[in-house]
Design a protein around this motif. Structure first.
Motif, PDB file in Angstrom:
ATOM      1  N   GLY A 110      33.408  33.713  31.790  1.00 54.62           N
ATOM      2  CA  GLY A 110      32.740  33.490  30.108  1.00 54.62           C
ATOM      3  C   GLY A 110      31.256  33.841  30.624  1.00 54.62           C
ATOM      4  O   GLY A 110      30.387  33.984  31.644  1.00 54.62           O
ATOM      5  N   GLY A 111      30.711  33.887  29.744  1.00 51.23           N
ATOM      6  CA  GLY A 111      28.859  34.372  29.249  1.00 51.23           C
ATOM      7  C   GLY A 111      28.495  35.544  29.722  1.00 51.23           C
ATOM      8  O   GLY A 111      27.330  36.011  29.703  1.00 51.23           O
ATOM      9  N   VAL A 112      29.826  36.266  29.655  1.00 55.72           N
ATOM     10  CA  VAL A 112      28.787  37.387  30.584  1.00 55.72           C
ATOM     11  C   VAL A 112      28.940  38.619  28.979  1.00 55.72           C
ATOM     12  O   VAL A 112      28.562  39.759  29.140  1.00 55.72           O
ATOM     13  N   GLY A 113      29.235  38.176  28.246  1.00 51.60           N
ATOM     14  CA  GLY A 113      28.723  39.199  26.805  1.00 51.60           C
ATOM     15  C   GLY A 113      29.429  39.474  25.947  1.00 51.60           C
ATOM     16  O   GLY A 113      29.906  40.618  25.188  1.00 51.60           O
ATOM     17  N   LYS A 114      30.807  38.836  25.633  1.00 53.13           N
ATOM     18  CA  LYS A 114      32.078  39.482  25.427  1.00 53.13           C
ATOM     19  C   LYS A 114      31.527  39.456  23.363  1.00 53.13           C
ATOM     20  O   LYS A 114      32.322  40.380  23.053  1.00 53.13           O
ATOM     21  N   SER A 115      31.275  37.741  23.584  1.00 53.67           N
ATOM     22  CA  SER A 115      31.273  38.202  21.702  1.00 53.67           C
ATOM     23  C   SER A 115      29.453  39.093  21.037  1.00 53.67           C
ATOM     24  O   SER A 115      29.799  39.712  20.443  1.00 53.67           O
ATOM     25  N   LEU A 116      29.087  39.268  22.404  1.00 54.70           N
ATOM     26  CA  LEU A 116      28.424  40.161  21.708  1.00 54.70           C
ATOM     27  C   LEU A 116      28.838  41.290  21.602  1.00 54.70           C
ATOM     28  O   LEU A 116      28.699  42.066  20.828  1.00 54.70           O
ATOM     29  N   VAL A 117      29.295  42.021  22.371  1.00 55.30           N
ATOM     30  CA  VAL A 117      30.850  43.258  22.546  1.00 55.30           C
ATOM     31  C   VAL A 117      31.209  43.709  21.479  1.00 55.30           C
ATOM     32  O   VAL A 117      31.760  44.505  20.816  1.00 55.30           O
ATOM     33  N   GLU A 271      30.391  47.428  30.828  1.00 58.95           N
ATOM     34  CA  GLU A 271      29.235  46.791  31.622  1.00 58.95           C
ATOM     35  C   GLU A 271      28.079  45.892  31.181  1.00 58.95           C
ATOM     36  O   GLU A 271      27.614  47.227  31.201  1.00 58.95           O
ATOM     37  N   ASN A 272      28.019  44.872  30.822  1.00 59.40           N
ATOM     38  CA  ASN A 272      27.143  44.061  30.535  1.00 59.40           C
ATOM     39  C   ASN A 272      26.329  43.946  31.104  1.00 59.40           C
ATOM     40  O   ASN A 272      26.285  43.134  32.261  1.00 59.40           O
ATOM     41  N   MET A 273      24.900  43.918  30.718  1.00 57.41           N
ATOM     42  CA  MET A 273      23.549  42.891  31.977  1.00 57.41           C
ATOM     43  C   MET A 273      23.747  44.152  33.197  1.00 57.41           C
ATOM     44  O   MET A 273      23.521  43.579  34.263  1.00 57.41           O
ATOM     45  N   LEU A 307      25.367  48.060  28.669  1.00 53.00           N
ATOM     46  CA  LEU A 307      24.483  47.785  27.744  1.00 53.00           C
ATOM     47  C   LEU A 307      23.806  47.688  29.030  1.00 53.00           C
ATOM     48  O   LEU A 307      23.439  46.289  29.976  1.00 53.00           O
ATOM     49  N   PRO A 308      22.114  47.131  28.599  1.00 48.54           N
ATOM     50  CA  PRO A 308      20.726  46.205  29.372  1.00 48.54           C
ATOM     51  C   PRO A 308      20.747  44.928  28.972  1.00 48.54           C
ATOM     52  O   PRO A 308      21.322  44.872  28.270  1.00 48.54           O
ATOM     53  N   ILE A 309      20.257  44.732  29.827  1.00 45.97           N
ATOM     54  CA  ILE A 309      19.619  43.294  29.149  1.00 45.97           C
ATOM     55  C   ILE A 309      18.697  43.206  28.547  1.00 45.97           C
ATOM     56  O   ILE A 309      17.497  44.155  29.296  1.00 45.97           O
TER      57      ILE A 309
END
Ligand SMILES: Nc1ncnc2c1ncn2[C@@H]1O[C@H](COP(=O)(O)OP(=O)(O)OP(=O)(O)O)[C@@H](O)[C@H]1O
Ligand SMILES: [Mg+2]
Length: 351
Positions: A110-117, A271-273, A307-309
């Motif tokens: 969770g919280g790795v940026g799925k919704s964002l992607v 790969e997020n953040m 994606l960068p932070i």
């Protein structure tokens, strides 16, 4: 001697030879048999699901040929073809709706940026002229409506039986459990069958109109929650999201296995953040070095983006303005998605 016998459980075979999921899928023994039932033998599966029509001799021959030679049978349909995750019936269901492709965004953690992607893919593809909808399959969280600034209750369609999906500022139709709840903060604690019922209705009883891609934000994890959603929808491909942390990467390998068991395809990994851009232009990999290569090897899928932070991302998704986001890395993500996606060109609307 045959390595695989009809008395072995389907899941034990798929665990050992993940690609056999495709062979099982071809014989009509897809998702339910391998992923959910840990105890069902091949023989039981073949006599149950196929209504006795599964030719168990041929199935065993194909399975053992694969176990011995590592080669899949020639005439196997491509994993992303019609007999993919959703199976024939499901594909028919999508075509009937006018939805060409359903793409799920998944992560192990969770919280790795799925919704964002999921949101960014929708925004980027819309900018390129594709017709996009977003189905929030994570029924417990408000991420998707919040990111798009959508609050409107879905109105009942003129037919009186279905719902109209509210649209974002940029015109993207969005459907989320959160829009149906009296209070945005209300958590939904539902059991599996209710979730699949709701998700199926989000698909079939919502007036999506003609879509090139319906992007589905899955619940976090590699267990029942995302599985329930994936089985309720005719999914064509999965985008996996992770962060560079070793732990998150390890869980991705589990996710890869899950999707394979469903007989599906991972389109690519995001790969997020991955890093923070420093004032001097260098990249600070705060969550450790990139695991990109490892992920590509583990999943056999391309790295779709890094994606960068970016504080801008956090800000825009908090204020419901994700549609204003722009960055070179985001552009690259969308381009790479299109290079592997099932449909590569926007449909020119017929006047
Ligand atoms: N690259 C990024 N830069 C800055 N903030 C980010 C980035 N990616 C995600 N965030 C922020 O981190 C938080 C978590 O992201 P998001 O909700 O997309 O994760 P998720 O994987 O969908 O989480 P969940 O498992 O809860 O569904 C959000 O507040 C989001 O705005
Ligand atoms: Mg989310």
């Amino acid at each position: 001697m045959a390595q695989i016998t009809p008395e072995m459980t389907i899941s034990s075979v798929v665990d050992r030879w993940p690609d056999t999921a495709r062979i099982f899928a071809r014989y009509g023994l897809s998702c339910a048999s391998c992923a959910i039932s840990k105890s069902e033998t091949i023989r039981a599966g073949a006599t149950g699901h196929g209504g006795g029509r599964v030719n168990i001799e041929e199935l065993m021959r194909d399975l053992n040929h694969f176990a011995d030679s590592g080669k899949l049978p020639d005439n196997l349909p491509a994993a992303n073809a019609t007999a993919g995750m959703g199976g024939m019936k499901m594909r028919g269901m999508a075509e009937q709706k006018g939805v060409k492709h359903v793409i799920a965004v998944m992560s192990g953690k969770g919280g790795v940026g799925k919704s964002l992607v999921a949101g960014l893919l929708a925004v980027g593809l819309t900018r390129r002229g594709f017709r996009i909808g977003v189905l929030d399959g994570d029924i417990t969280g408000p991420s998707i409506p919040r990111m798009f600034g959508v609050r409107e209750k879905p109105p009942v369609a003129p037919d009186g039986k279905s719902l109209m999906p509210p649209r974002s500022r940029g015109g993207i139709p969005v459907m989320s459990m959160n829009l149906l709840l009296p209070d945005e903060g209300e958590a939904v604690i539902w059991r599996g069958p209710m979730v699949s019922g709701a998700i199926r209705q989000f698909f079939s009883d919502v007036q999506w109109g003609e879509l090139d891609y319906l992007i589905v934000d899955l619940p976090p994890g590699t267990s029942d929650a995302p599985l329930t959603v994936m089985q309720a929808l005719p999914i064509d491909g999965v985008v996996l999201v992770t962060t560079p942390q070793a732990l998150a990467a390890m869980i991705v390998t589990k996710a890869v296995k899950l999707v394979k068991q469903l007989g599906g395809d991972i389109l690519g990994i995001v790969e997020n953040m991955a890093y923070v851009r420093m004032p001097d232009g260098s990249q600070n990999e705060v969550f450790g070095p990139s695991q990109g290569l490892k992920l590509v090897i583990a999943s056999n899928a391309p790295l779709m983006g890094k994606l960068p932070i970016d504080p801008e991302i956090a800000h825009l998704s908090d204020v419901g303005q994700i549609e204003s986001y722009d960055s070179p890395e985001f552009e690259e993500l969308v381009n790479n998605f299109l290079s592997v996606a099932p449909e590569k060109h926007p449909q020119v609307p017929v006047a």
